[in-house]
Design a protein around this motif. Structure first.
Motif, PDB file in Angstrom:
ATOM      1  N   GLY A 230      50.518  40.868  42.865  1.00  0.00           N
ATOM      2  CA  GLY A 230      50.189  41.484  44.148  1.00  0.00           C
ATOM      3  C   GLY A 230      49.178  40.639  44.905  1.00  0.00           C
ATOM      4  N   ILE A 231      48.313  41.328  45.635  1.00  0.00           N
ATOM      5  CA  ILE A 231      47.392  40.639  46.524  1.00  0.00           C
ATOM      6  C   ILE A 231      45.954  40.907  46.093  1.00  0.00           C
ATOM      7  CG2 ILE A 231      46.566  40.502  48.914  1.00  0.00           C
ATOM      8  CD1 ILE A 231      49.492  41.484  49.663  1.00  0.00           C
ATOM      9  N   GLY A 232      45.208  39.843  45.877  1.00  0.00           N
ATOM     10  CA  GLY A 232      43.788  39.976  45.572  1.00  0.00           C
ATOM     11  C   GLY A 232      42.991  39.799  46.849  1.00  0.00           C
ATOM     12  N   ARG A 233      42.015  40.698  47.075  1.00  0.00           N
ATOM     13  CA  ARG A 233      41.169  40.555  48.256  1.00  0.00           C
ATOM     14  C   ARG A 233      40.107  39.506  47.972  1.00  0.00           C
ATOM     15  NH1 ARG A 233      41.933  44.362  51.804  1.00  0.00           N
ATOM     16  NH2 ARG A 233      39.819  44.250  52.628  1.00  0.00           N
ATOM     17  N   ASP A 234      39.500  39.005  49.034  1.00  0.00           N
ATOM     18  CA  ASP A 234      38.513  37.941  48.853  1.00  0.00           C
ATOM     19  C   ASP A 234      37.160  38.502  48.415  1.00  0.00           C
ATOM     20  OD1 ASP A 234      40.197  35.759  49.581  1.00  0.00           O
ATOM     21  OD2 ASP A 234      40.007  36.316  51.682  1.00  0.00           O
ATOM     22  N   THR A 235      37.176  39.330  47.384  1.00  0.00           N
ATOM     23  CA  THR A 235      35.913  39.819  46.838  1.00  0.00           C
ATOM     24  C   THR A 235      35.930  39.588  45.336  1.00  0.00           C
ATOM     25  OG1 THR A 235      36.785  42.010  46.339  1.00  0.00           O
ATOM     26  CG2 THR A 235      35.799  41.706  48.529  1.00  0.00           C
ATOM     27  N   LEU A 236      34.739  39.459  44.797  1.00  0.00           N
ATOM     28  CA  LEU A 236      34.595  39.188  43.375  1.00  0.00           C
ATOM     29  C   LEU A 236      35.347  40.215  42.520  1.00  0.00           C
ATOM     30  CD1 LEU A 236      32.479  36.837  42.719  1.00  0.00           C
ATOM     31  CD2 LEU A 236      31.261  38.627  41.479  1.00  0.00           C
ATOM     32  N   ALA A 237      35.079  41.484  42.844  1.00  0.00           N
ATOM     33  CA  ALA A 237      35.628  42.551  42.004  1.00  0.00           C
ATOM     34  C   ALA A 237      37.150  42.574  42.056  1.00  0.00           C
ATOM     35  CB  ALA A 237      35.071  43.899  42.456  1.00  0.00           C
ATOM     36  N   SER A 238      37.695  42.455  43.274  1.00  0.00           N
ATOM     37  CA  SER A 238      39.143  42.507  43.418  1.00  0.00           C
ATOM     38  C   SER A 238      39.793  41.337  42.697  1.00  0.00           C
ATOM     39  CB  SER A 238      39.507  42.491  44.902  1.00  0.00           C
ATOM     40  OG  SER A 238      40.894  42.275  45.051  1.00  0.00           O
ATOM     41  N   LEU A 239      39.239  40.154  42.906  1.00  0.00           N
ATOM     42  CA  LEU A 239      39.836  38.975  42.279  1.00  0.00           C
ATOM     43  C   LEU A 239      39.760  39.051  40.756  1.00  0.00           C
ATOM     44  CD1 LEU A 239      38.708  36.078  44.624  1.00  0.00           C
ATOM     45  CD2 LEU A 239      41.046  36.776  44.101  1.00  0.00           C
ATOM     46  N   GLN A 240      38.616  39.462  40.280  1.00  0.00           N
ATOM     47  CA  GLN A 240      38.442  39.568  38.823  1.00  0.00           C
ATOM     48  C   GLN A 240      39.484  40.485  38.215  1.00  0.00           C
ATOM     49  OE1 GLN A 240      34.393  40.795  38.508  1.00  0.00           O
ATOM     50  NE2 GLN A 240      33.752  38.877  37.523  1.00  0.00           N
ATOM     51  N   GLU A 241      39.631  41.636  38.849  1.00  0.00           N
ATOM     52  CA  GLU A 241      40.547  42.633  38.318  1.00  0.00           C
ATOM     53  C   GLU A 241      41.988  42.116  38.323  1.00  0.00           C
ATOM     54  OE1 GLU A 241      42.012  45.746  40.727  1.00  0.00           O
ATOM     55  OE2 GLU A 241      43.383  45.744  38.989  1.00  0.00           O
ATOM     56  N   LYS A 242      42.375  41.518  39.456  1.00  0.00           N
ATOM     57  CA  LYS A 242      43.755  41.030  39.563  1.00  0.00           C
ATOM     58  C   LYS A 242      44.003  39.854  38.627  1.00  0.00           C
ATOM     59  CE  LYS A 242      45.159  43.599  43.069  1.00  0.00           C
ATOM     60  NZ  LYS A 242      46.200  44.586  42.955  1.00  0.00           N
ATOM     61  N   ILE A 243      43.027  38.986  38.543  1.00  0.00           N
ATOM     62  CA  ILE A 243      43.217  37.817  37.672  1.00  0.00           C
ATOM     63  C   ILE A 243      43.336  38.267  36.220  1.00  0.00           C
ATOM     64  CG2 ILE A 243      42.067  35.760  36.727  1.00  0.00           C
ATOM     65  CD1 ILE A 243      41.106  35.143  39.557  1.00  0.00           C
ATOM     66  N   ARG A 244      42.471  39.197  35.838  1.00  0.00           N
ATOM     67  CA  ARG A 244      42.538  39.700  34.457  1.00  0.00           C
ATOM     68  C   ARG A 244      43.936  40.264  34.178  1.00  0.00           C
ATOM     69  NH1 ARG A 244      37.542  42.386  34.047  1.00  0.00           N
ATOM     70  NH2 ARG A 244      36.585  40.422  33.455  1.00  0.00           N
ATOM     71  N   HIS A 245      44.444  40.991  35.125  1.00  0.00           N
ATOM     72  CA  HIS A 245      45.782  41.554  35.008  1.00  0.00           C
ATOM     73  C   HIS A 245      46.817  40.418  34.883  1.00  0.00           C
ATOM     74  CE1 HIS A 245      48.852  44.462  35.381  1.00  0.00           C
ATOM     75  NE2 HIS A 245      49.209  44.172  36.614  1.00  0.00           N
ATOM     76  N   GLY A 246      46.596  39.362  35.670  1.00  0.00           N
ATOM     77  CA  GLY A 246      47.534  38.241  35.684  1.00  0.00           C
ATOM     78  C   GLY A 246      47.521  37.391  34.427  1.00  0.00           C
ATOM     79  N   LEU A 247      46.502  37.569  33.588  1.00  0.00           N
ATOM     80  CA  LEU A 247      46.409  36.712  32.399  1.00  0.00           C
ATOM     81  C   LEU A 247      47.312  37.176  31.264  1.00  0.00           C
ATOM     82  CD1 LEU A 247      42.624  35.780  32.297  1.00  0.00           C
ATOM     83  CD2 LEU A 247      44.569  34.525  33.233  1.00  0.00           C
ATOM     84  N   ASN A 248      47.963  38.294  31.459  1.00  0.00           N
ATOM     85  CA  ASN A 248      48.915  38.771  30.473  1.00  0.00           C
ATOM     86  C   ASN A 248      50.238  38.021  30.678  1.00  0.00           C
ATOM     87  OD1 ASN A 248      50.229  40.235  28.574  1.00  0.00           O
ATOM     88  ND2 ASN A 248      50.521  42.049  29.878  1.00  0.00           N
ATOM     89  N   ALA A 249      50.175  36.694  30.518  1.00  0.00           N
ATOM     90  CA  ALA A 249      51.324  35.829  30.829  1.00  0.00           C
ATOM     91  C   ALA A 249      51.079  34.470  30.179  1.00  0.00           C
ATOM     92  CB  ALA A 249      51.446  35.679  32.343  1.00  0.00           C
ATOM     93  N   ASP A 250      52.061  33.598  30.335  1.00  0.00           N
ATOM     94  CA  ASP A 250      51.903  32.239  29.794  1.00  0.00           C
ATOM     95  C   ASP A 250      51.200  31.330  30.775  1.00  0.00           C
ATOM     96  OD1 ASP A 250      53.403  32.618  27.300  1.00  0.00           O
ATOM     97  OD2 ASP A 250      55.048  33.053  28.693  1.00  0.00           O
ATOM     98  N   MET A 251      51.216  31.702  32.044  1.00  0.00           N
ATOM     99  CA  MET A 251      50.515  30.915  33.055  1.00  0.00           C
ATOM    100  C   MET A 251      50.256  31.834  34.232  1.00  0.00           C
ATOM    101  SD  MET A 251      51.341  27.166  34.541  1.00  0.00           S
ATOM    102  CE  MET A 251      52.479  27.250  35.874  1.00  0.00           C
TER     103      MET A 251
END
Ligand code: AMP
Ligand code: MG
Length: 419
Positions: A230-251
């Motif tokens: 999805g879309i991460g907002r340009d804030t620390l909290a939003s990016l952190q949360e989305k990136i963490r979610h995105g790490l459940n992958a090979d890349m």
């Protein structure tokens, strides 16, 4: 600025070939074999007929001709899928169908057309005798046992990309499953406060997120499995949360947020979560990219590629960096696109010694290939990318490409129909 090759090398050194999985042969299409495939039996499993006709002893047919038929006694019939215990001795024959095992004693097959069978049927003559109208050499119309594959032979080697013919070989060996390198799961995250998902209404200042779609579509084209975060907002909290979610992958592939303007938020988040470098790559479009590894909560390192936000930049950097990485994870060593050399149809100025990837449409002319620039080359102009079937490369050390100059062109599509 680092050269394209150095950036690619660093990326390829960080991503690894994924582990094997076992799956039904048909769904293993386009995956790479993780083990040698050895035949346990001959294919074909027995000498068999390549024609519908009569199985004979070739020596019986010497001197046969239309004027001088040689008559043989028909002592049986064998169809594909059956065997016969009838043995052919001199002066006898067995009627045989394509694919049927050759009866013992026979060493050739005379096809129907070279016998008087049709004539006999017309004349309502008995078919217990047949006239041979042409001599046969030993081996005529016989497919020898093992002519395709021999027992014990390595038919497909580890590392082979499974095409339909390879799947066919696995099937003809009686295999239900294949052990292949699994497909990489690649998370896709767009970043930017201005982005909205398609289907929603736009507020002033907002635009639709197109990168999630181009990137996910390209991942699929490369044989990966895209997971849109999805879309991460340009804030620390939003990016952190989305990136963490995105790490459940090979890349994880992100887009946006790596150019000078928004460097900081993304940079802080990435620095906290792993080991990421920001590179300015000597290419145009697509100068700013980020690459490194991010750690999951349980300590697994996941490669992260941060592409620029501009829609064309993200596509072209995907081509140069993400595609090779995905292919490597799939176990495919050759990651370059097919390349042709084409005459460019207009001037391209190289202002700052970067490698230019120009959107072109190549066509084959009588005296070679021509590359036509597809339109304005701004890094946000996706429509000229949609028109293109290739990327023409102006080298770093060229200040200018003149009309008629021959450029290397990476072909974006595999088939000639699209050219
Ligand atoms: P950035 O790299 O975040 O500075 O973005 C560069 C440009 O690309 C800006 O004009 C963004 O609005 C645009 N952009 C960034 N991400 C996307 C996206 N997912 N889809 C469409 N445009 C984007
Ligand atoms: Mg942004």
């Amino acid at each position: 600025m680092i050269p394209v090759e150095d950036a690619l090398q660093k990326i390829l050194n960080t991503v690894h070939v994924l582990e094997p999985e076992t799956r039904p042969i048909l769904s293993a299409l386009d995956q790479v074999l993780a083990e040698d495939v050895v035949a346990r039996f001959d294919i074909p499993p027995h000498d068999n007929s390549a024609m519908d006709g009569f199985a004979v002893r070739a020596s019986d047919t010497h001197g046969a001709g239309i004027q001088s038929p040689i008559y043989l006694k028909v002592i049986g019939e064998v169809a594909a899928g059956y065997t016969t215990s009838t043995k052919i001795i001199s002066g006898t024959t067995v009627r045989i169908m394509t694919g049927a095992p050759l009866p013992a004693g026979a060493d050739a097959v005379v096809q129907f057309e070279n016998t008087d069978e049709t004539e006999r049927k017309k004349q309502k003559q008995p078919l217990d005798t047949i006239g041979i109208l042409e001599p046969a050499k030993p081996g005529l119309n016989v497919r020898p046992k093992g002519e395709d594959i021999r027992a014990g032979q390595v038919v497909l080697t580890k590392g082979t990309l499974l095409h339909p013919a390879g799947i066919g070989i696995l099937a003809s060996l009686g295999k239900e499953n294949a052990t292949v390198i699994r497909r990489p799961v690649v998370s896709v995250l767009s970043t930017g406060d201005e982005l909205r998902p398609s289907g929603k209404t736009l507020a002033p200042g907002q635009i639709y997120d197109s990168n999630s779609y181009t990137i996910a579509a390209n991942i699929a084209r490369c044989g990966g499995v895209a997971r849109i975060i999805g879309i991460g907002r340009d804030t620390l909290a939003s990016l952190q949360e989305k990136i963490r979610h995105g790490l459940n992958a090979d890349m994880l592939i992100t887009s946006g947020g790596v150019s000078k303007g928004d460097y900081d938020v993304v940079k802080d988040v990435l620095a906290q979560m792993g080991n990421v470098s920001f590179w300015t790559v000597r290419m145009k479009p697509g100068k700013p990219i980020a690459f490194g590894t991010l750690q999951t909560d349980n300590g697994r390192n996941v490669p992260h590629l941060g592409l620029p936000g501009n829609p064309v930049s993200s596509m072209i950097t995907f081509e140069q960096f993400a595609r090779p990485a995905i292919l490597k994870m799939r176990g495919i060593a050759r990651h370059t696109r097919p390349v042709i050399y084409a005459a460019i149809d207009q001037e391209i100025v190289n202002e700052d010694s970067r490698r230019i990837y120009a959107r072109v449409r190549v066509t084959r002319k009588e005296n070679g290939w021509t590359a036509s620039v597809t339109g304005p080359q701004g890094s946000g102009i996706l429509s000229s990318m949609a028109e293109a079937n290739g990327l023409a490369i102006v080298p770093e050390d060229w200040a200018l490409a003149r009309p008629g100059d021959i450029l290397k062109v990476q072909l974006l599509y595999d088939t000639e129909e699209t050219l």
